[in-house]
Design a protein around this motif. Structure first.
Motif, PDB file in Angstrom:
ATOM      1  N   LEU A  96     -63.046 -37.715  27.428  1.00 42.90           N
ATOM      2  CA  LEU A  96     -61.593 -37.603  27.440  1.00 42.90           C
ATOM      3  C   LEU A  96     -61.125 -36.167  27.207  1.00 42.90           C
ATOM      4  O   LEU A  96     -60.097 -35.742  27.760  1.00 42.90           O
ATOM      5  CB  LEU A  96     -60.986 -38.546  26.403  1.00 42.90           C
ATOM      6  N   GLN A  97     -61.862 -35.404  26.411  1.00 41.43           N
ATOM      7  CA  GLN A  97     -61.511 -33.994  26.222  1.00 41.43           C
ATOM      8  C   GLN A  97     -61.635 -33.223  27.530  1.00 41.43           C
ATOM      9  O   GLN A  97     -60.760 -32.415  27.874  1.00 41.43           O
ATOM     10  CB  GLN A  97     -62.408 -33.362  25.155  1.00 41.43           C
ATOM     11  N   SER A  98     -62.730 -33.455  28.240  1.00 40.08           N
ATOM     12  CA  SER A  98     -62.929 -32.781  29.518  1.00 40.08           C
ATOM     13  C   SER A  98     -61.847 -33.176  30.519  1.00 40.08           C
ATOM     14  O   SER A  98     -61.296 -32.325  31.240  1.00 40.08           O
ATOM     15  CB  SER A  98     -64.316 -33.123  30.065  1.00 40.08           C
ATOM     16  N   PHE A  99     -61.523 -34.462  30.555  1.00 36.87           N
ATOM     17  CA  PHE A  99     -60.480 -34.967  31.448  1.00 36.87           C
ATOM     18  C   PHE A  99     -59.131 -34.339  31.116  1.00 36.87           C
ATOM     19  O   PHE A  99     -58.423 -33.833  31.997  1.00 36.87           O
ATOM     20  CB  PHE A  99     -60.424 -36.488  31.336  1.00 36.87           C
ATOM     21  N   ALA A 100     -58.781 -34.328  29.830  1.00 39.07           N
ATOM     22  CA  ALA A 100     -57.486 -33.779  29.422  1.00 39.07           C
ATOM     23  C   ALA A 100     -57.399 -32.290  29.695  1.00 39.07           C
ATOM     24  O   ALA A 100     -56.344 -31.781  30.119  1.00 39.07           O
ATOM     25  CB  ALA A 100     -57.246 -34.064  27.935  1.00 39.07           C
ATOM     26  N   ALA A 101     -58.476 -31.556  29.464  1.00 38.73           N
ATOM     27  CA  ALA A 101     -58.468 -30.108  29.689  1.00 38.73           C
ATOM     28  C   ALA A 101     -58.171 -29.774  31.143  1.00 38.73           C
ATOM     29  O   ALA A 101     -57.440 -28.825  31.449  1.00 38.73           O
ATOM     30  CB  ALA A 101     -59.798 -29.503  29.256  1.00 38.73           C
ATOM     31  N   GLU A 102     -58.726 -30.568  32.050  1.00 40.35           N
ATOM     32  CA  GLU A 102     -58.479 -30.317  33.471  1.00 40.35           C
ATOM     33  C   GLU A 102     -57.047 -30.682  33.848  1.00 40.35           C
ATOM     34  O   GLU A 102     -56.403 -29.979  34.641  1.00 40.35           O
ATOM     35  CB  GLU A 102     -59.483 -31.102  34.320  1.00 40.35           C
ATOM     36  N   LEU A 103     -56.504 -31.761  33.273  1.00 41.44           N
ATOM     37  CA  LEU A 103     -55.096 -32.096  33.503  1.00 41.44           C
ATOM     38  C   LEU A 103     -54.197 -30.956  33.044  1.00 41.44           C
ATOM     39  O   LEU A 103     -53.260 -30.556  33.748  1.00 41.44           O
ATOM     40  CB  LEU A 103     -54.718 -33.372  32.753  1.00 41.44           C
ATOM     41  N   VAL A 104     -54.458 -30.463  31.850  1.00 41.79           N
ATOM     42  CA  VAL A 104     -53.649 -29.373  31.283  1.00 41.79           C
ATOM     43  C   VAL A 104     -53.720 -28.138  32.173  1.00 41.79           C
ATOM     44  O   VAL A 104     -52.715 -27.463  32.419  1.00 41.79           O
ATOM     45  CB  VAL A 104     -54.114 -29.053  29.852  1.00 41.79           C
ATOM     46  N   ARG A 105     -54.916 -27.826  32.656  1.00 45.30           N
ATOM     47  CA  ARG A 105     -55.075 -26.639  33.497  1.00 45.30           C
ATOM     48  C   ARG A 105     -54.210 -26.749  34.752  1.00 45.30           C
ATOM     49  O   ARG A 105     -53.485 -25.807  35.103  1.00 45.30           O
ATOM     50  CB  ARG A 105     -56.538 -26.461  33.893  1.00 45.30           C
ATOM     51  N   ARG A 106     -54.259 -27.919  35.416  1.00 47.14           N
ATOM     52  CA  ARG A 106     -53.476 -28.077  36.637  1.00 47.14           C
ATOM     53  C   ARG A 106     -51.975 -28.110  36.350  1.00 47.14           C
ATOM     54  O   ARG A 106     -51.180 -27.484  37.051  1.00 47.14           O
ATOM     55  CB  ARG A 106     -53.884 -29.365  37.358  1.00 47.14           C
ATOM     56  N   ASP A 107     -51.585 -28.853  35.309  1.00 47.36           N
ATOM     57  CA  ASP A 107     -50.163 -28.933  34.959  1.00 47.36           C
ATOM     58  C   ASP A 107     -49.606 -27.544  34.634  1.00 47.36           C
ATOM     59  O   ASP A 107     -48.528 -27.168  35.103  1.00 47.36           O
ATOM     60  CB  ASP A 107     -49.970 -29.846  33.744  1.00 47.36           C
ATOM     61  N   SER A 108     -50.332 -26.786  33.819  1.00 45.21           N
ATOM     62  CA  SER A 108     -49.857 -25.464  33.419  1.00 45.21           C
ATOM     63  C   SER A 108     -49.744 -24.531  34.615  1.00 45.21           C
ATOM     64  O   SER A 108     -48.787 -23.755  34.730  1.00 45.21           O
ATOM     65  CB  SER A 108     -50.794 -24.864  32.362  1.00 45.21           C
ATOM     66  N   ALA A 109     -50.718 -24.609  35.517  1.00 45.66           N
ATOM     67  CA  ALA A 109     -50.686 -23.739  36.699  1.00 45.66           C
ATOM     68  C   ALA A 109     -49.451 -24.014  37.548  1.00 45.66           C
ATOM     69  O   ALA A 109     -48.776 -23.083  38.020  1.00 45.66           O
ATOM     70  CB  ALA A 109     -51.963 -23.926  37.518  1.00 45.66           C
ATOM     71  N   VAL A 110     -49.135 -25.298  37.766  1.00 43.81           N
ATOM     72  CA  VAL A 110     -47.969 -25.656  38.566  1.00 43.81           C
ATOM     73  C   VAL A 110     -46.686 -25.180  37.889  1.00 43.81           C
ATOM     74  O   VAL A 110     -45.804 -24.578  38.535  1.00 43.81           O
ATOM     75  CB  VAL A 110     -47.932 -27.184  38.789  1.00 43.81           C
ATOM     76  N   LEU A 111     -46.551 -25.436  36.606  1.00 44.95           N
ATOM     77  CA  LEU A 111     -45.339 -25.037  35.892  1.00 44.95           C
ATOM     78  C   LEU A 111     -45.172 -23.527  35.870  1.00 44.95           C
ATOM     79  O   LEU A 111     -44.056 -23.004  36.045  1.00 44.95           O
ATOM     80  CB  LEU A 111     -45.379 -25.598  34.469  1.00 44.95           C
ATOM     81  N   GLU A 112     -46.255 -22.805  35.669  1.00 46.07           N
ATOM     82  CA  GLU A 112     -46.155 -21.345  35.607  1.00 46.07           C
ATOM     83  C   GLU A 112     -45.848 -20.753  36.983  1.00 46.07           C
ATOM     84  O   GLU A 112     -45.123 -19.759  37.082  1.00 46.07           O
ATOM     85  CB  GLU A 112     -47.431 -20.763  35.010  1.00 46.07           C
ATOM     86  N   MET A 113     -46.367 -21.353  38.052  1.00 44.52           N
ATOM     87  CA  MET A 113     -46.020 -20.880  39.397  1.00 44.52           C
ATOM     88  C   MET A 113     -44.536 -21.093  39.671  1.00 44.52           C
ATOM     89  O   MET A 113     -43.849 -20.203  40.197  1.00 44.52           O
ATOM     90  CB  MET A 113     -46.872 -21.589  40.443  1.00 44.52           C
ATOM     91  N   ALA A 114     -44.027 -22.271  39.314  1.00 45.85           N
ATOM     92  CA  ALA A 114     -42.605 -22.546  39.536  1.00 45.85           C
ATOM     93  C   ALA A 114     -41.733 -21.642  38.671  1.00 45.85           C
ATOM     94  O   ALA A 114     -40.701 -21.131  39.128  1.00 45.85           O
ATOM     95  CB  ALA A 114     -42.304 -24.016  39.234  1.00 45.85           C
ATOM     96  N   ALA A 115     -42.151 -21.428  37.428  1.00 45.63           N
ATOM     97  CA  ALA A 115     -41.370 -20.576  36.523  1.00 45.63           C
ATOM     98  C   ALA A 115     -41.321 -19.140  37.025  1.00 45.63           C
ATOM     99  O   ALA A 115     -40.279 -18.469  36.966  1.00 45.63           O
ATOM    100  CB  ALA A 115     -41.963 -20.627  35.120  1.00 45.63           C
ATOM    101  N   ALA A 116     -42.456 -18.645  37.513  1.00 44.52           N
ATOM    102  CA  ALA A 116     -42.493 -17.271  38.012  1.00 44.52           C
ATOM    103  C   ALA A 116     -41.664 -17.111  39.277  1.00 44.52           C
ATOM    104  O   ALA A 116     -41.082 -16.047  39.514  1.00 44.52           O
ATOM    105  CB  ALA A 116     -43.945 -16.857  38.276  1.00 44.52           C
ATOM    106  N   ARG A 117     -41.588 -18.163  40.084  1.00 43.37           N
ATOM    107  CA  ARG A 117     -40.871 -18.073  41.349  1.00 43.37           C
ATOM    108  C   ARG A 117     -39.366 -18.266  41.171  1.00 43.37           C
ATOM    109  O   ARG A 117     -38.564 -17.479  41.689  1.00 43.37           O
ATOM    110  CB  ARG A 117     -41.431 -19.105  42.338  1.00 43.37           C
ATOM    111  N   VAL A 118     -38.960 -19.321  40.470  1.00 44.43           N
ATOM    112  CA  VAL A 118     -37.526 -19.662  40.430  1.00 44.43           C
ATOM    113  C   VAL A 118     -36.967 -19.768  39.014  1.00 44.43           C
ATOM    114  O   VAL A 118     -35.746 -19.839  38.843  1.00 44.43           O
ATOM    115  CB  VAL A 118     -37.249 -20.974  41.199  1.00 44.43           C
ATOM    116  N   GLY A 119     -37.823 -19.825  37.988  1.00 41.22           N
ATOM    117  CA  GLY A 119     -37.314 -20.001  36.631  1.00 41.22           C
ATOM    118  C   GLY A 119     -36.693 -21.377  36.441  1.00 41.22           C
ATOM    119  O   GLY A 119     -36.656 -22.203  37.376  1.00 41.22           O
ATOM    120  N   TYR A 120     -36.197 -21.638  35.234  1.00 40.97           N
ATOM    121  CA  TYR A 120     -35.622 -22.970  34.999  1.00 40.97           C
ATOM    122  C   TYR A 120     -34.339 -23.179  35.795  1.00 40.97           C
ATOM    123  O   TYR A 120     -34.066 -24.288  36.267  1.00 40.97           O
ATOM    124  CB  TYR A 120     -35.361 -23.196  33.509  1.00 40.97           C
ATOM    125  N   ASP A 121     -33.547 -22.131  35.985  1.00 41.24           N
ATOM    126  CA  ASP A 121     -32.302 -22.302  36.729  1.00 41.24           C
ATOM    127  C   ASP A 121     -32.585 -22.744  38.159  1.00 41.24           C
ATOM    128  O   ASP A 121     -31.888 -23.617  38.705  1.00 41.24           O
ATOM    129  CB  ASP A 121     -31.502 -20.997  36.726  1.00 41.24           C
TER     130      ASP A 121
END
Length: 355
Positions: free
Chosen positions: A280-305
């Motif tokens: 479960l640790q390995s599974f969660a770590a990979e989920l976190v990696r993908r989730d964080s990458a998507v959020l950071e790409m969106a934040a860098a491109r358009v921000g929350y607004d």
């Protein structure tokens, strides 16, 4: 962007295990804070700046119930008052730094960064399963370069799972069904969706040891508990038992564009199995990696607004209601009139206002 987080709210500053007598510096809601434990084990939080020259107190040392600045040796008590200046006999009148209300409810250390007098009228969310022996829990923490509401809204919209986490959803499930129910109170949003029977994903089979030749029903649930917490549940039902997984995310803005996440991942089965924990640790770590990458790409491109100005789907129903709760909290803090979110329970078919 301007800060969009309520200050009249308890946020997690650290976990109980990471805080000792050595000072810990952390930026929370744009404030630089130093945390440490006094001689009696009590958690203490002060502004992370000496009142003399602004040197970070987190670069100093603790001395019993006091914190000593690493620049000139000015010494502070848990109330933030300076009690000693080594270079002179008397402490200048009124020399102090701000002390913050702290509550420790293991595994979390909560801090109140709003007006101190308002802290006593509120309490952090309760998480009894985290101290219940019938649950096994492992922890992780990370920093995401995105606004905290992007994390909340991401977690409240799990419809992306068959795309972003295609290898981890049950085989053959190329889309998730809509919400069965969305429940809104004045301060919380919860949803539940029931999934059709399907075979086990690989992580489910590895963790539960269920028969991989069978199909199983599942429930996926999410709750916006407060601006500081989201809880996500994934439950597998084999007809006799429910294999429950609960991820408790303590979400604390670092700044308007970065967010601390303190995660507690719990399960109600195989509590003593290190093998299951590793899976479960390995599974969660990979989920976190993908989730964080998507959020950071969106934040860098358009921000929350830019994020919040997009076209909305039915799957965004819970996220939009959480957004409204935060807007009401911010309006109250600013002294503006507000429209209350109200109490609402709907079925997904009732969400006609979404595209």
């Amino acid at each position: 962007m301007n800060a969009n987080y309520p200050e009249k709210c308890w946020y997690v500053a650290a976990t109980s295990t990471e805080l000792g007598d050595a000072p810990l510096g952390r930026r929370l809601l744009g404030h630089d804070i130093v945390l440490w434990r006094s001689d009696n084990g009590q958690a203490v939080a002060l502004d992370d700046r000496c009142a003399h020259r602004g040197f970070p107190l987190s670069d100093g040392r603790s001395d019993g119930d006091h914190l000593v600045c690493g620049y000139h040796g000015c010494t502070y008590g848990p109330d933030g008052r300076c009690v000693r200046v080594p270079t002179q006999d008397h402490v200048p009148p009124g020399m102090r730094v701000r002390a913050y209300p702290i509550l420790e409810q293991s595994p979390f250390i909560w801090i109140w960064l709003g007006p101190p007098a308002a802290a006593s009228s509120s309490r952090p969310p309760r998480t009894p399963w985290l101290s219940d022996a019938s649950w096994s829990t492992f922890t992780d923490s990370w920093l995401v370069q995105a606004n905290y509401l992007m994390l909340h809204e991401h977690y409240l919209d799990f419809s992306y799972a068959p795309v972003l986490h295609s290898a981890d959803v049950p085989p053959g499930m190329d889309r998730l069904p809509g919400f069965d129910e969305v429940e809104v109170t004045e301060t919380t949003v919860s949803y539940i969706r029931r999934l059709p029977e399907a075979p086990l994903a690989q992580w489910e089979a590895d963790a539960t040891d269920l028969d991989p030749s069978r199909s199983y029903s599942r429930r996926e649930r999410g709750t916006f508990v407060s601006p500081a917490m989201h809880i996500q549940r994934w439950e597998i039902d084999d007809g006799a038992d429910t294999y429950a997984h609960v991820r408790t995310h303590a979400i604390t803005p670092e700044t308007a564009t970065s967010t601390h996440v303190f995660m507690q991942a719990s399960r109600n089965y195989a509590q003593q199995s290190e093998t299951v924990t590793t899976v479960l640790q390995s599974f969660a770590a990979e989920l976190v990696r993908r989730d964080s990458a998507v959020l950071e790409m969106a934040a860098a491109r358009v921000g929350y607004d830019g994020w919040r100005s997009g076209v909305e789907f039915q799957a965004d129903a819970a996220a939009l209601r959480a957004r409204r709760i935060v807007a009401v909290m911010l309006a109250k803090e600013a002294g503006r009139s507000t429209v209350r979110p109200g109490l609402l329970r709907t079925k997904s078919s009732d969400n006609k206002q979404f595209s």
